[in-house]
Design a protein around this motif. Structure first.
Motif, PDB file in Angstrom:
ATOM      1  N   LEU A 149      30.521  36.087  34.267  1.00  0.00           N
ATOM      2  CA  LEU A 149      30.024  36.983  35.314  1.00  0.00           C
ATOM      3  C   LEU A 149      30.971  36.972  36.513  1.00  0.00           C
ATOM      4  CD1 LEU A 149      26.209  36.240  35.150  1.00  0.00           C
ATOM      5  CD2 LEU A 149      27.410  38.248  34.315  1.00  0.00           C
ATOM      6  N   GLN A 152      31.477  40.114  38.831  1.00  0.00           N
ATOM      7  CA  GLN A 152      30.303  40.446  39.636  1.00  0.00           C
ATOM      8  C   GLN A 152      30.086  39.406  40.744  1.00  0.00           C
ATOM      9  OE1 GLN A 152      30.296  40.808  36.242  1.00  0.00           O
ATOM     10  NE2 GLN A 152      30.103  43.030  36.243  1.00  0.00           N
ATOM     11  N   TYR A 154      32.191  37.432  42.019  1.00  0.00           N
ATOM     12  CA  TYR A 154      33.276  37.516  42.987  1.00  0.00           C
ATOM     13  C   TYR A 154      33.034  38.653  43.970  1.00  0.00           C
ATOM     14  CZ  TYR A 154      37.713  39.134  44.760  1.00  0.00           C
ATOM     15  OH  TYR A 154      38.696  39.579  45.588  1.00  0.00           O
ATOM     16  N   ALA A 155      32.637  39.838  43.449  1.00  0.00           N
ATOM     17  CA  ALA A 155      32.421  40.995  44.330  1.00  0.00           C
ATOM     18  C   ALA A 155      31.297  40.716  45.315  1.00  0.00           C
ATOM     19  CB  ALA A 155      32.102  42.232  43.497  1.00  0.00           C
ATOM     20  N   TYR A 173      22.337  37.941  42.108  1.00  0.00           N
ATOM     21  CA  TYR A 173      23.587  37.206  41.903  1.00  0.00           C
ATOM     22  C   TYR A 173      23.686  36.015  42.859  1.00  0.00           C
ATOM     23  CZ  TYR A 173      25.421  40.557  38.569  1.00  0.00           C
ATOM     24  OH  TYR A 173      25.614  41.321  37.454  1.00  0.00           O
TER      25      TYR A 173
ATOM     26  N   SER B 106      37.484  45.078  42.475  1.00  0.00           N
ATOM     27  CA  SER B 106      36.041  44.898  42.606  1.00  0.00           C
ATOM     28  C   SER B 106      35.361  46.230  42.911  1.00  0.00           C
ATOM     29  CB  SER B 106      35.722  43.864  43.691  1.00  0.00           C
ATOM     30  OG  SER B 106      35.976  44.384  44.968  1.00  0.00           O
ATOM     31  N   LEU B 109      33.732  47.929  39.746  1.00  0.00           N
ATOM     32  CA  LEU B 109      32.598  47.330  39.033  1.00  0.00           C
ATOM     33  C   LEU B 109      31.461  48.301  38.794  1.00  0.00           C
ATOM     34  CD1 LEU B 109      32.219  43.773  40.530  1.00  0.00           C
ATOM     35  CD2 LEU B 109      32.897  44.436  38.243  1.00  0.00           C
ATOM     36  N   LEU B 114      28.516  45.173  32.220  1.00  0.00           N
ATOM     37  CA  LEU B 114      28.447  43.725  32.331  1.00  0.00           C
ATOM     38  C   LEU B 114      29.164  43.071  31.150  1.00  0.00           C
ATOM     39  CD1 LEU B 114      26.963  42.342  34.609  1.00  0.00           C
ATOM     40  CD2 LEU B 114      25.039  41.977  33.077  1.00  0.00           C
ATOM     41  N   LEU B 115      29.886  41.989  31.436  1.00  0.00           N
ATOM     42  CA  LEU B 115      30.512  41.156  30.405  1.00  0.00           C
ATOM     43  C   LEU B 115      31.570  41.876  29.572  1.00  0.00           C
ATOM     44  CD1 LEU B 115      27.363  39.238  29.084  1.00  0.00           C
ATOM     45  CD2 LEU B 115      28.947  38.553  30.852  1.00  0.00           C
ATOM     46  N   ARG B 158      39.661  50.159  47.652  1.00  0.00           N
ATOM     47  CA  ARG B 158      38.569  49.592  46.863  1.00  0.00           C
ATOM     48  C   ARG B 158      37.487  50.656  46.623  1.00  0.00           C
ATOM     49  NH1 ARG B 158      34.983  44.721  49.258  1.00  0.00           N
ATOM     50  NH2 ARG B 158      34.615  46.300  50.822  1.00  0.00           N
TER      51      ARG B 158
END
Lengths: 336, 272
Positions: A149, A152, A154-155, A173, B106, B109, B114-115, B158
């Motif tokens: 993860l 995520q 980190y963000a 999170y 980032s 995202l 996810l993953l 970003r």
């Protein structure tokens, strides 16, 4: 030394140290990123109450420690998010409540000080196979979650507001990081102890970031440093007691070795940063213009009695005109 | 790209109010922004312009009224990949070093599952976003080693990495010199050509003024102007803290601690 490594308890201790050393910085890096380096310490204090509760009620201390640590971590996270009464004050309240409650409950349970010291400063060499299985499963799960993860987490740690607008569930999170930290504290309890666990979460990260420029490299270097310090510290302490009959407890040895790494790396990082700055070329900045003629339509001819203040300047005379100086240059005046 | 239901406004606030600890920050705001508009939200400090953007992005819930993004109520809105956000920041650095590539990454995202590792299109988008703000070749640099203006550009990259249809920028010009302002104006100008809706909170527009289609000026949590960008002189006037024709403050707003009796006498005097 090889006889030492052949011992069962020593092999268990080495495996536990390796896993703890890998997993603790992998969680700690998110705490450092959010400038919550002391959170692991707070959870460690709260977990003391959990351990004591286990002894008092006759349950497994590790089990109750994990539950109490998770509750404590969630409370810290909740108080921090609400921001009432200052996050650091709330942390301090939990620190003291946790350690006082732990010592009190342990007294009520009729435990002696040696047992308390084991959970506070680690007891790698008295780990049972069951303890090891428990620590191994938890540390592997923690490490996997912290790595998979990663983007995520980190963000969210970098910029919670941005992450929220990017559709990430920031609260979930953050809670996950808190729970991972709580779990890390409890499985690291045997390795370095509850009072020193935060060091293994924070110090390798602090050491790594002296020389790294990216988050990914910091993560890789910190887990490597954490594992080396944990395994190296354990070997050192075992070797000291084997060869010289010196009682060097493994927990503090591991932490001091990690700190020694920081002390070595710190000047290296400083030197590297200095070198980068020296090697960086100066940005091309245009120099100040040398010749700025006054605006068009300066019909006025300056002279000794024109009413403008005359200021001698090197080989010519300037005239103060509307707050700036005019210097004669051929047919026109220059701004000075 | 747009379906039939999405011809309405991109951002809509109906009768929106926000109060923080009982203090009103936004009062009954009605605002709708159409697709492709470049809207500047102007106002003095404390006029509520940042809070309005935070209400639009769900960071600050409305205490009454409704907020909609792309026609969907904010509480049900899930399509966050369509939104870009540049928060008000002076620094992009955290407690751990991070490279330009990572910070901009980032922003991707919202479009990644996810993953799953970053796909080729993710990497392309990040590279293009970095190029758009003129930081190509600096991908590996630590964010803390950049100047303030460069860090601001990283934060904009970003937001661009997510390829948003609607971009909120909260004071992107704070502490940015003229050259960086002009490069920012170039970036936003290109986005405008692509049809991106832009909501820009600013104290001063500087080099961005030519891009603005519509100016909304706020004071004390209310919209006091909505339309063309006023001239510099008018703008300056409307941003002033107090109003000139309000010679005497309102009795009901200003507590007269020093002379409560005099106030009561003057009120009674008015009635008699």
């Amino acid at each position: 030394m090889s006889e030492l490594l052949a011992l069962d308890f020593m092999q268990r201790a080495l495996l536990a140290a390796l896993l703890t050393g890998l997993a603790a910085p992998a969680v700690g890096i998110y705490l450092v990123q959010r400038r919550l380096a002391l959170m692991g310490d707070g959870i460690g204090h709260v977990a003391v109450t959990g351990v004591a509760l286990g002894w008092l009620t006759g349950n497994s201390p590790t089990g109750t420690a994990v539950i109490v640590a998770i509750v404590g971590a969630a409370t810290i996270e909740f108080v921090r998010e609400r921001g009432h009464a200052g996050g650091d004050v709330a942390l301090a309240l939990l620190f003291y409540g946790g350690i006082a409650g732990g010592v009190l409950l342990m007294g009520l349970a009729g435990q002696n000080a040696a047992k308390l010291q084991q959970s506070l400063f680690g007891s790698l060499l008295t780990m049972s196979p069951a303890d090891l299985r428990y620590a191994a499963v938890l540390s592997v799960v923690t490490l996997l979650l912290a790595l998979c993860l990663g983007p995520q987490l980190y963000a969210v740690a970098l910029d919670a507001e941005f992450a929220s607008v990017a559709g990430l569930n920031v609260r979930a999170y953050n809670l996950l990081v808190a729970v991972l930290a709580a779990v890390t504290v409890t499985f690291a309890m045997h390795t370095v102890g509850l009072l020193l666990v935060s060091a293994l979460m924070v110090v390798p990260v602090a050491t790594a970031q002296q020389v790294t420029r990216s988050f990914r490299m910091t993560m890789v270097a910190a887990t490597g440093l954490g594992a080396s310090a944990a395994v190296g510290g354990l070997m050192l302490s075992a070797w000291l007691s084997w060869e010289f009959d010196l009682q060097a407890p493994p927990g503090p040895t591991i932490v001091l070795l990690a700190l020694a790494g920081f002390v070595v790396m710190w000047p290296v990082g400083g030197w590297l940063r200095l070198r980068t700055r020296r090697l960086a070329p100066f940005p091309a900045v245009p120099g100040p213009p040398e010749h700025v003629p006054t605006g068009m339509g300066h019909a006025h001819q300056h002279g000794p009695d024109c009413g403008h203040l005359a200021v001698p300047h090197e080989d010519h005379v300037d005239y103060v005109h509307d707050g700036h100086r005019h210097a004669p240059h051929g047919e026109h005046y220059d701004e000075h | 790209m747009l379906t039939g239901t999405e011809t309405g406004p991109v951002v809509e606030i109906r009768d929106g109010s926000v109060s923080i600890d009982g203090r009103p920050i936004l009062r009954q705001i009605d605002l709708s922004v159409n697709a492709g508009q470049f809207l500047a939200l102007l106002g003095a400090n404390g006029s509520g312009k940042s809070t309005l953007v935070r209400a639009c992005t769900g960071l600050r819930p409305l205490s009454s009224g409704t907020a909609l993004l792309f026609g969907t109520a904010l509480s049900n809105f899930r399509d966050w990949a369509r939104i870009g956000f540049v928060p008000q920041r002076t620094s992009a650095a955290g407690g751990v070093p991070a490279s330009v590539q990572e910070v901009v990454g980032s922003g991707r995202l919202s479009r990644r599952r996810l993953l799953r590792p970053a796909s080729r299109s993710d990497r392309t988008a990040v590279r293009e976003a970095i190029a758009a703000v003129g930081l190509s070749g600096r991908e590996g640099d630590g964010i803390a080693t950049l100047s303030g203006g460069e860090q601001q550009r990283v934060l904009i990259a970003r937001a661009l990495a997510g390829e948003p249809e609607l971009l909120f920028l909260d004071e992107p010009m704070a502490g940015v010199d003229l050259a960086a302002q002009q490069s920012l104006a170039g970036v936003l100008g290109e986005l405008k050509l692509k049809g991106t809706t832009v909501v820009l909170v600013a104290h001063e527009l500087g080099a961005l003024a030519p891009l603005v289609d519509r100016a909304v000026i706020m004071r004390d949590g209310r919209v006091i102007h909505d339309g063309d960008l006023p001239s510099d002189h008018e703008l300056h006037d409307s941003l002033r803290e107090s109003h000139h024709h309000l010679e005497r403050p309102h009795d009901d707003h200003v507590p007269h601690v020093g002379s409560p009796l005099e106030l009561r006498r003057s009120v009674r005097g008015d009635h008699e």
